[in-house]
Design a protein around this motif. Structure first.
Motif, PDB file in Angstrom:
ATOM      1  N   MET A 397      40.585  34.511  39.214  1.00  0.00           N
ATOM      2  CA  MET A 397      39.486  35.003  40.047  1.00  0.00           C
ATOM      3  C   MET A 397      38.126  34.581  39.472  1.00  0.00           C
ATOM      4  SD  MET A 397      40.877  36.539  42.654  1.00  0.00           S
ATOM      5  CE  MET A 397      42.117  35.253  42.491  1.00  0.00           C
ATOM      6  N   ALA A 398      38.004  34.648  38.153  1.00  0.00           N
ATOM      7  CA  ALA A 398      36.751  34.226  37.518  1.00  0.00           C
ATOM      8  C   ALA A 398      36.504  32.736  37.750  1.00  0.00           C
ATOM      9  CB  ALA A 398      36.787  34.537  36.030  1.00  0.00           C
ATOM     10  N   GLU A 399      37.569  31.938  37.737  1.00  0.00           N
ATOM     11  CA  GLU A 399      37.413  30.505  37.990  1.00  0.00           C
ATOM     12  C   GLU A 399      37.053  30.241  39.449  1.00  0.00           C
ATOM     13  OE1 GLU A 399      37.383  28.110  35.827  1.00  0.00           O
ATOM     14  OE2 GLU A 399      38.049  29.243  34.071  1.00  0.00           O
ATOM     15  N   LEU A 400      37.620  31.019  40.365  1.00  0.00           N
ATOM     16  CA  LEU A 400      37.320  30.809  41.778  1.00  0.00           C
ATOM     17  C   LEU A 400      35.849  31.044  42.090  1.00  0.00           C
ATOM     18  CD1 LEU A 400      40.347  32.255  43.794  1.00  0.00           C
ATOM     19  CD2 LEU A 400      39.906  29.916  43.081  1.00  0.00           C
ATOM     20  N   GLN A 401      35.200  31.885  41.292  1.00  0.00           N
ATOM     21  CA  GLN A 401      33.775  32.127  41.509  1.00  0.00           C
ATOM     22  C   GLN A 401      32.959  30.845  41.315  1.00  0.00           C
ATOM     23  OE1 GLN A 401      32.008  35.123  38.952  1.00  0.00           O
ATOM     24  NE2 GLN A 401      30.662  35.813  40.594  1.00  0.00           N
ATOM     25  N   LYS A 402      33.511  29.871  40.593  1.00  0.00           N
ATOM     26  CA  LYS A 402      32.820  28.608  40.334  1.00  0.00           C
ATOM     27  C   LYS A 402      33.245  27.495  41.290  1.00  0.00           C
ATOM     28  CE  LYS A 402      33.503  29.845  35.474  1.00  0.00           C
ATOM     29  NZ  LYS A 402      34.170  29.394  34.210  1.00  0.00           N
ATOM     30  N   VAL A 403      34.149  27.815  42.225  1.00  0.00           N
ATOM     31  CA  VAL A 403      34.717  26.814  43.120  1.00  0.00           C
ATOM     32  C   VAL A 403      34.049  26.912  44.481  1.00  0.00           C
ATOM     33  CG1 VAL A 403      36.842  26.102  44.306  1.00  0.00           C
ATOM     34  CG2 VAL A 403      36.913  26.773  41.892  1.00  0.00           C
ATOM     35  N   HIS A 404      33.841  25.760  45.129  1.00  0.00           N
ATOM     36  CA  HIS A 404      33.206  25.722  46.440  1.00  0.00           C
ATOM     37  C   HIS A 404      34.200  26.119  47.523  1.00  0.00           C
ATOM     38  CE1 HIS A 404      30.212  24.586  49.359  1.00  0.00           C
ATOM     39  NE2 HIS A 404      31.002  23.677  49.915  1.00  0.00           N
ATOM     40  N   ASN A 405      33.915  27.180  48.232  1.00  0.00           N
ATOM     41  CA  ASN A 405      34.666  27.619  49.407  1.00  0.00           C
ATOM     42  C   ASN A 405      36.177  27.708  49.168  1.00  0.00           C
ATOM     43  OD1 ASN A 405      32.327  27.824  50.965  1.00  0.00           O
ATOM     44  ND2 ASN A 405      32.523  25.769  51.811  1.00  0.00           N
ATOM     45  N   PRO A 406      36.624  28.574  48.254  1.00  0.00           N
ATOM     46  CA  PRO A 406      38.075  28.735  48.072  1.00  0.00           C
ATOM     47  C   PRO A 406      38.677  29.674  49.114  1.00  0.00           C
ATOM     48  CG  PRO A 406      36.899  30.128  46.520  1.00  0.00           C
ATOM     49  CD  PRO A 406      35.843  29.386  47.297  1.00  0.00           C
ATOM     50  N   VAL A 407      39.835  29.267  49.635  1.00  0.00           N
ATOM     51  CA  VAL A 407      40.584  30.084  50.584  1.00  0.00           C
ATOM     52  C   VAL A 407      42.051  30.021  50.177  1.00  0.00           C
ATOM     53  CG1 VAL A 407      41.273  30.418  52.984  1.00  0.00           C
ATOM     54  CG2 VAL A 407      38.949  29.633  52.460  1.00  0.00           C
ATOM     55  N   VAL A 408      42.699  31.180  50.067  1.00  0.00           N
ATOM     56  CA  VAL A 408      44.107  31.253  49.674  1.00  0.00           C
ATOM     57  C   VAL A 408      44.941  31.595  50.899  1.00  0.00           C
ATOM     58  CG1 VAL A 408      45.788  32.422  48.205  1.00  0.00           C
ATOM     59  CG2 VAL A 408      43.477  31.962  47.344  1.00  0.00           C
ATOM     60  N   LEU A 409      46.027  30.833  51.090  1.00  0.00           N
ATOM     61  CA  LEU A 409      46.973  31.076  52.181  1.00  0.00           C
ATOM     62  C   LEU A 409      48.324  31.424  51.566  1.00  0.00           C
ATOM     63  CD1 LEU A 409      46.067  28.093  54.551  1.00  0.00           C
ATOM     64  CD2 LEU A 409      44.993  30.345  54.386  1.00  0.00           C
ATOM     65  N   SER A 410      48.864  32.599  51.926  1.00  0.00           N
ATOM     66  CA  SER A 410      50.048  33.133  51.253  1.00  0.00           C
ATOM     67  C   SER A 410      51.073  33.622  52.260  1.00  0.00           C
ATOM     68  CB  SER A 410      49.657  34.291  50.327  1.00  0.00           C
ATOM     69  OG  SER A 410      48.601  33.934  49.465  1.00  0.00           O
ATOM     70  N   GLY A 411      52.218  34.049  51.732  1.00  0.00           N
ATOM     71  CA  GLY A 411      53.281  34.596  52.572  1.00  0.00           C
ATOM     72  C   GLY A 411      53.972  35.753  51.883  1.00  0.00           C
ATOM     73  N   ASP A 412      55.292  35.840  52.030  1.00  0.00           N
ATOM     74  CA  ASP A 412      56.176  36.733  51.284  1.00  0.00           C
ATOM     75  C   ASP A 412      56.225  38.165  51.793  1.00  0.00           C
ATOM     76  OD1 ASP A 412      57.869  37.490  48.907  1.00  0.00           O
ATOM     77  OD2 ASP A 412      56.092  38.662  48.418  1.00  0.00           O
ATOM     78  N   ARG A 413      55.129  38.744  52.228  1.00  0.00           N
ATOM     79  CA  ARG A 413      55.056  40.182  52.437  1.00  0.00           C
ATOM     80  C   ARG A 413      55.664  40.659  53.751  1.00  0.00           C
ATOM     81  NH1 ARG A 413      51.551  42.888  49.062  1.00  0.00           N
ATOM     82  NH2 ARG A 413      52.717  44.697  49.772  1.00  0.00           N
ATOM     83  N   HIS A 414      55.917  39.775  54.695  1.00  0.00           N
ATOM     84  CA  HIS A 414      56.382  40.131  56.036  1.00  0.00           C
ATOM     85  C   HIS A 414      55.330  40.966  56.755  1.00  0.00           C
ATOM     86  CE1 HIS A 414      60.746  39.943  54.259  1.00  0.00           C
ATOM     87  NE2 HIS A 414      60.064  38.828  54.079  1.00  0.00           N
ATOM     88  N   LEU A 415      54.102  40.854  56.324  1.00  0.00           N
ATOM     89  CA  LEU A 415      52.962  41.570  56.894  1.00  0.00           C
ATOM     90  C   LEU A 415      51.780  40.627  56.976  1.00  0.00           C
ATOM     91  CD1 LEU A 415      53.073  44.789  54.640  1.00  0.00           C
ATOM     92  CD2 LEU A 415      54.080  44.547  56.917  1.00  0.00           C
ATOM     93  N   THR A 416      50.883  40.899  57.901  1.00  0.00           N
ATOM     94  CA  THR A 416      49.557  40.299  57.853  1.00  0.00           C
ATOM     95  C   THR A 416      48.693  41.153  56.940  1.00  0.00           C
ATOM     96  OG1 THR A 416      49.581  39.204  60.009  1.00  0.00           O
ATOM     97  CG2 THR A 416      47.445  39.914  59.188  1.00  0.00           C
TER      98      THR A 416
END
Length: 522
Positions: A397-416
């Protein structure tokens, strides 16, 4: 057929496959002749129905794409092919009627790879739509459509991605794919649980083949073949290229590295043999490159795709390298635990920090944002996800603060579950560093009781203020990515218990460039 007749047939534009190694065919190119009758007669006699598992394309590059099929006239009984190599021809064309064929070639489908074909069609134009097909033993496959990635230096443009995961054969039909096909994505991103290893259940919507969980290569092949017979899955595979990665059910529920869910019942040696079989069957049924051919119980699945300077897509492997799971809060805070392993972590961070892209997307099989399951004070985490690896997640998370426009796409949960990513989830006021879309399942979980779901989960929103949308419909997420924003739709269906379903948009959200986090539009 005499050679002269064959030449006349080819030159008059009949829909015929061409033989030989892959070469470019320009507008004025000389058309090669098909295989001679003698060559065809030398091939083993093949049964009808070679292409019952359909076709697919995947892992698109600016100048190449993988074309896949598996010859399986008897899909649920080992495939039904002779124990010998078979030559398969392929074509890729500028048009659906194959008037302008730009590449063609042959591949040897061998029994050691379940007679699967992974043709890496190279020398293609960037950001270009193509059609492809196969021929073998006089039988012609359905026609598929694919698309290459843009030129690496191109800017602007748009990209439509459909995010899918978790398709359990026994718990429902794959009805969301019919709507996905209607939405016409440029790319399908599948982040895990393509099959389920669970035993057959007579009470299921449709029953798994076999007599128990798969452990051997033959059993995994049959399970994949069953899933590949689904007509909606075949249709979306044939319409758009896929980028895939696996989660746990492609091998064994909740496995971590080489540790099974039930180590008291599976010895290390037995589980390594099971992983080896599962990874080989996975490769045999996915449109991936030779770089993804397994080496025993190891396979290179984390990889990266650039769509010009618009999108960099980092595809993770959160199963092979993770530490064994814990089950306590203190265990989850152990700094020695890793989800990614040292090499993959370094690869990811370098790719993010050196990225020229407007949007940096991370495909993570499992949820990255926190899930606090305990009402009020204290924490109760979902340990199979990134919550079980707190120190590494917080560092990321600390590294993502230094990244331009990060977006994570995930699955697994069987939920939105759509969330802001926080620099420190222990402090709700900490900085927002990105956005995460956890896509719901295609069919896993079946038709859930939505009232019961919200009764259970809505009270937890106060303990998880980063959540923007939570829901339990089946479906997928659709993303329209442009320079200024990622516009997202949560697409859901009203049922997976019948072969037809009504689709709708449950929610619309947006991530704006330069503004970390996600905004709910409706």
């Amino acid at each position: 057929m005499p050679a002269a007749d064959a030449a006349r047939s080819a030159l008059t534009g009949r829909r015929r496959f061409l033989a030989g190694s892959a070469v470019a065919l320009g507008a004025a190119a000389t058309v090669q002749l098909p295989f001679s009758g003698a060559a065809s007669a030398a091939a083993p006699a093949l049964p009808d129905g070679l292409f019952r598992l359909g076709i697919a394309s995947g892992d698109p590059l600016p100048d190449a794409v993988v074309l896949w099929t598996r010859l399986a006239p008897d899909p649920l009984n080992g495939g039904g092919m002779p124990d010998a190599p078979v030559t398969v021809e392929w074509q890729i064309a500028e048009d659906e009627r194959f008037r302008t064929i730009v590449r063609h070639g042959t591949e040897s489908a061998v029994p050691e790879r379940a007679h699967s074909v992974h043709a890496d069609a190279k020398g293609l134009k960037p950001d270009h739509r193509y059609w492809y097909r196969f021929r073998c033993g006089g039988q012609v496959s359905p026609v598929g459509r694919t698309r290459t990635a843009p030129d690496p230096l191109s800017s602007g443009g748009k990209l439509r991605i459909a995010l899918a995961s978790c398709q359990n054969w026994q718990q429902g039909y794959f009805t969301p794919y019919a709507d996905m096909r209607a939405q016409d994505p440029d790319l399908v991103l599948f982040v895990g649980d393509y099959i389920y290893e669970s035993t057959p259940s007579a009470a299921a919507v449709r029953v798994h083949e076999g007599h128990g969980e798969p452990y051997t290569l033959g059993q995994y092949r049959n399970r994949y073949a069953q899933y590949r017979t689904d007509p909606d899955l075949q249709a979306i595979h044939a319409q758009a290229p896929w980028v895939v990665t696996f989660d746990d059910h492609e091998v064994d529920n909740d496995y971590a590295g080489q540790v099974p869910q039930d180590p008291a019942k599976q010895s290390h040696e037995a589980f390594v043999a099971r992983i080896t079989a599962a990874y080989q069957a996975y490769y045999e049924h996915m449109p991936v490159r030779a770089a993804q051919v397994p080496n025993g119980p190891h396979v290179q699945m984390y990889r990266r795709f650039d769509y010009g300077r618009l999108v960099r897509l980092n595809v993770l492997d959160t199963r092979q390298f993770r530490s064994n799971q814990v089950s306590t809060q203190a265990g989850a805070e152990d700094p020695k635990l890793t989800m990614l392993g040292a090499r993959q972590k370094e690869w990811l961070l370098q790719g993010l920090h050196r990225s020229p892209a407007q949007w940096n997307i991370i495909a993570s099989q499992i949820m990255m944002a926190e899930t606090d399951l305990k009402l009020g004070a204290g924490k109760l985490w979902y340990y199979d996800a990134w919550d079980g690896y707190q120190v590494e997640r917080n560092a990321l998370m600390a590294e993502l603060q230094k990244v331009h426009n990060p977006v994570v796409l995930s699955g697994d949960r069987h939920l939105t579950m759509i969330s802001d990513l926080k620099k420190d989830f222990a402090h709700p006021s900490s900085a927002v560093v990105g956005a995460e879309f956890v896509g719901t399942s295609i069919s896993s979980g079946g038709d859930q009781d939505l009232a019961a779901f919200h009764k259970e989960w809505d009270p937890l929103k106060a303990d998880n203020p980063h959540w923007k949308v939570i829901d339990a419909h089946r479906g997928y997420h659709l993303f329209d990515i442009g320079q200024s924003s990622v516009d997202a739709q949560v697409r859901v269906v009203d049922t997976v218990l019948s072969r037809k379903a009504k689709a709708s948009t449950l929610a619309r959200l947006q991530v704006r460039s330069g503004r970390p986090g996600v905004q709910l539009l409706r």
